[in-house]
Design a protein around this motif. Structure first.
Motif, PDB file in Angstrom:
ATOM      1  N   ASP A 204       0.787  -1.194  -0.194  1.00  0.00           N
ATOM      2  CA  ASP A 204      -0.050   0.137   0.011  1.00  0.00           C
ATOM      3  C   ASP A 204       0.990   1.191  -0.030  1.00  0.00           C
ATOM      4  O   ASP A 204       0.661   2.068  -0.813  1.00  0.00           O
ATOM      5  N   ARG A 373      -5.167  12.803  -0.840  1.00  0.00           N
ATOM      6  CA  ARG A 373      -5.364  11.097  -0.912  1.00  0.00           C
ATOM      7  C   ARG A 373      -4.069  10.241  -0.366  1.00  0.00           C
ATOM      8  O   ARG A 373      -4.195   9.514   0.360  1.00  0.00           O
ATOM      9  N   ASP A 376      -3.720  10.786   3.275  1.00  0.00           N
ATOM     10  CA  ASP A 376      -4.745   9.824   3.976  1.00  0.00           C
ATOM     11  C   ASP A 376      -4.402   8.275   4.171  1.00  0.00           C
ATOM     12  O   ASP A 376      -4.367   7.817   4.839  1.00  0.00           O
ATOM     13  N   ALA A 377      -4.013   7.935   2.835  1.00  0.00           N
ATOM     14  CA  ALA A 377      -3.672   6.618   2.708  1.00  0.00           C
ATOM     15  C   ALA A 377      -2.427   6.244   3.376  1.00  0.00           C
ATOM     16  O   ALA A 377      -2.202   5.165   4.187  1.00  0.00           O
ATOM     17  N   ASP A 379      -1.243   7.905   6.089  1.00  0.00           N
ATOM     18  CA  ASP A 379      -1.814   7.923   7.425  1.00  0.00           C
ATOM     19  C   ASP A 379      -2.293   6.430   8.116  1.00  0.00           C
ATOM     20  O   ASP A 379      -2.108   6.075   9.167  1.00  0.00           O
ATOM     21  N   THR A 380      -3.144   5.802   7.189  1.00  0.00           N
ATOM     22  CA  THR A 380      -4.198   4.838   7.627  1.00  0.00           C
ATOM     23  C   THR A 380      -2.900   3.377   7.538  1.00  0.00           C
ATOM     24  O   THR A 380      -3.056   2.839   8.533  1.00  0.00           O
ATOM     25  N   ALA A 381      -2.024   3.569   6.520  1.00  0.00           N
ATOM     26  CA  ALA A 381      -1.042   2.515   6.626  1.00  0.00           C
ATOM     27  C   ALA A 381       0.057   2.502   7.848  1.00  0.00           C
ATOM     28  O   ALA A 381       0.092   1.602   8.642  1.00  0.00           O
ATOM     29  N   ARG A 383      -0.702   3.887  10.923  1.00  0.00           N
ATOM     30  CA  ARG A 383      -1.340   3.747  12.019  1.00  0.00           C
ATOM     31  C   ARG A 383      -1.651   2.153  12.195  1.00  0.00           C
ATOM     32  O   ARG A 383      -1.879   1.498  13.227  1.00  0.00           O
ATOM     33  N   ARG A 384      -1.795   1.477  10.968  1.00  0.00           N
ATOM     34  CA  ARG A 384      -1.981   0.196  11.038  1.00  0.00           C
ATOM     35  C   ARG A 384      -0.654  -0.463  11.624  1.00  0.00           C
ATOM     36  O   ARG A 384      -0.911  -1.716  12.293  1.00  0.00           O
ATOM     37  N   ALA A 393       2.633   9.050  11.970  1.00  0.00           N
ATOM     38  CA  ALA A 393       1.386   9.584  11.311  1.00  0.00           C
ATOM     39  C   ALA A 393       1.116  10.756  12.270  1.00  0.00           C
ATOM     40  O   ALA A 393       0.514  11.579  11.567  1.00  0.00           O
TER      41      ALA A 393
END
Length: 441
Positions: A204, A373, A376-377, A379-381, A383-384, A393
């Motif tokens: 990702d 975007r 955003d992506a 940040d999601t990665a 935090r995962r 993040a």
């Protein structure tokens, strides 16, 4: 007798690398009818600079090797004189772009380009401090050997010096603008621990440097190829290909550029704290269909510890995030350069700075929605992944608007520097390089 500049920009303790660079300079001088200017651009603290100076003093004397060890004060002195003579109405801004308050992969190499011009060098051969040479049967494998066989020659005249060639027709009349190879060892970007922790997150994250409208299949292929260099296979025998070199096949730790065709025509983007900002000329050479040589004397890449702990980890991951954001603008410029093709060159087969500057400036008008975007992506990665990646993040979230603006402004700075570059090179040729006291020679 032609002169070349073999350069090492560094901001880390690396006396062993400097010793190895000295051996490469000796190889070049012993095997070719050239003078070598061995240039170390040193941004290290005083203690490390002293260790580097000691390493340079211990190099064997050679009648055709001249050592230049410049700290940032000496570099600033030279650049101040160059920018003042350049004819620009913004010499202070140019000085900031050449020697910024912060890390810039492009700026350190741009300084080497200008100093090489001042020293009368025809080409610039760059190495990195976090890499080392391969060896075979007890002999070190120096990339400079392939670089000096072909760089700057008419491509047709370089054919006898390579293993094979794909060039035909008018391309054989152009000069070899670039000679390079890649690396073996660790990934060029220090993100292997993401891959090890969660391969899905790695895919990702790495796919974020592709254009947003690429298909899933193209993004997957890019992820598989990205940052891997030439893999891990050690050097076994020489191979050199005369071609229009694929930018994915070479690395800036193992590269040489012909000055009059490329390095004295267009600078590298001076973006601060942005991984990959120094790879632009590789794309320009490709898109303009300038001849190059791709050889296989790959350098061994490794990562130093400061990138993996504490503030160094946060700083490095921020540089990686800025790289992802920069791609919105670079992909636009690369696509337009590919469309322009031969129009990127003047009647002498040299890169046209005006054409490049215009594309860079046009890119600054792009909508930033794609970069929003991307953040955003990312940040999601992160935090995962959790842990210290979640801390990254948080850091990026707090600087979100600033990062978006910086990515755009970096391209505007690149356009400005490119417009001023010819005047700066001309000024550099008339500006002596004054060495700090205590230089070994």
């Amino acid at each position: 007798m032609r002169s070349i500049c073999l350069t090492l920009p560094t901001n880390r303790h690396c006396p062993d690398t400097i010793t190895a660079l000295g051996a490469e300079a000796a190889h070049a001088a012993d095997h070719f009818d050239i003078d070598v200017h061995l240039l170390v651009l040193d941004s290290c603290p005083a203690e490390d600079r002293a260790a580097h100076a000691d390493a340079l003093r211990l190099l064997p004397d050679h009648p055709r090797i001249t050592v230049h060890h410049l700290d940032e004060a000496a570099q600033r002195d030279f650049l101040t004189r160059v920018t003042a003579r350049s004819g620009s109405t913004k010499p202070g801004l140019l000085l900031d772009l050449m020697l910024p308050d912060g890390l810039s992969y492009g700026a350190c190499t741009n300084r080497a380009f200008l100093i090489a011009a001042a020293l009368g060098c025809e080409s610039v051969h760059r190495r990195d401090s976090d890499s080392r040479y391969q060896s075979m049967d007890g002999c070190t494998v120096f990339p400079v050997h392939h670089e000096l066989l072909s760089l700057g020659a008419r491509a047709a005249d370089a054919v006898p010096h390579v293993t094979e060639s794909t060039l035909t027709g008018a391309l054989l009349e152009r000069r070899v603008a670039m000679v390079g190879s890649s690396f073996v060892g660790e990934l060029s970007v220090d993100i292997a621990r993401i891959r090890d922790a969660d391969p899905d997150v790695y895919r990702d994250v790495v796919s974020l440097w592709a254009p947003e409208d690429w298909s899933a299949e193209r993004k997957h292929a890019l992820v598989e190829e990205s940052f891997t260099g030439a893999g891990t296979e050690p050097f076994a025998a020489d191979h050199a290909l005369l071609t229009v070199v694929d930018p994915m096949r070479v690395d800036m730790c193992n590269i040489a550029f012909h000055g009059a065709t490329v390095a004295e025509r267009v600078p590298l983007p001076p973006a601060r704290d942005t991984i990959g900002s120094d790879y632009f000329l590789i794309h320009l050479v490709h898109d303009a269909r300038l001849p190059g040589v791709l050889h296989n004397r790959n350098i061994v890449n490794y990562h130093t510890g400061e990138r993996r702990t504490g503030p160094g980890f946060l700083a490095y991951q921020t540089r990686f995030a800025k790289f992802l954001l920069s791609m919105l603008y670079f992909h636009f410029v690369y696509d337009r350069m590919a469309e322009a093709g031969d129009a990127l060159l003047d009647e002498h087969g040299r890169a046209r700075p005006g054409a490049v500057a215009a594309l860079a400036r046009e890119s600054t008008g792009l909508d930033t929605g794609e970069n929003v975007r991307r953040l955003d992506a990312l940040d999601t990665a992160y935090r995962r992944l959790g842990g210290r990646y979640a801390d990254v993040a948080d850091h990026l979230a707090g600087r979100r608007a600033h990062l978006l603006d910086e990515a755009r402004d970096d391209m505007a700075d690149f356009a400005l520097l490119t417009e001023a570059w010819e005047g700066m090179v001309t000024a550099a040729r008339a500006t002596p390089v004054e060495l700090p006291e205590g230089q070994p020679r």
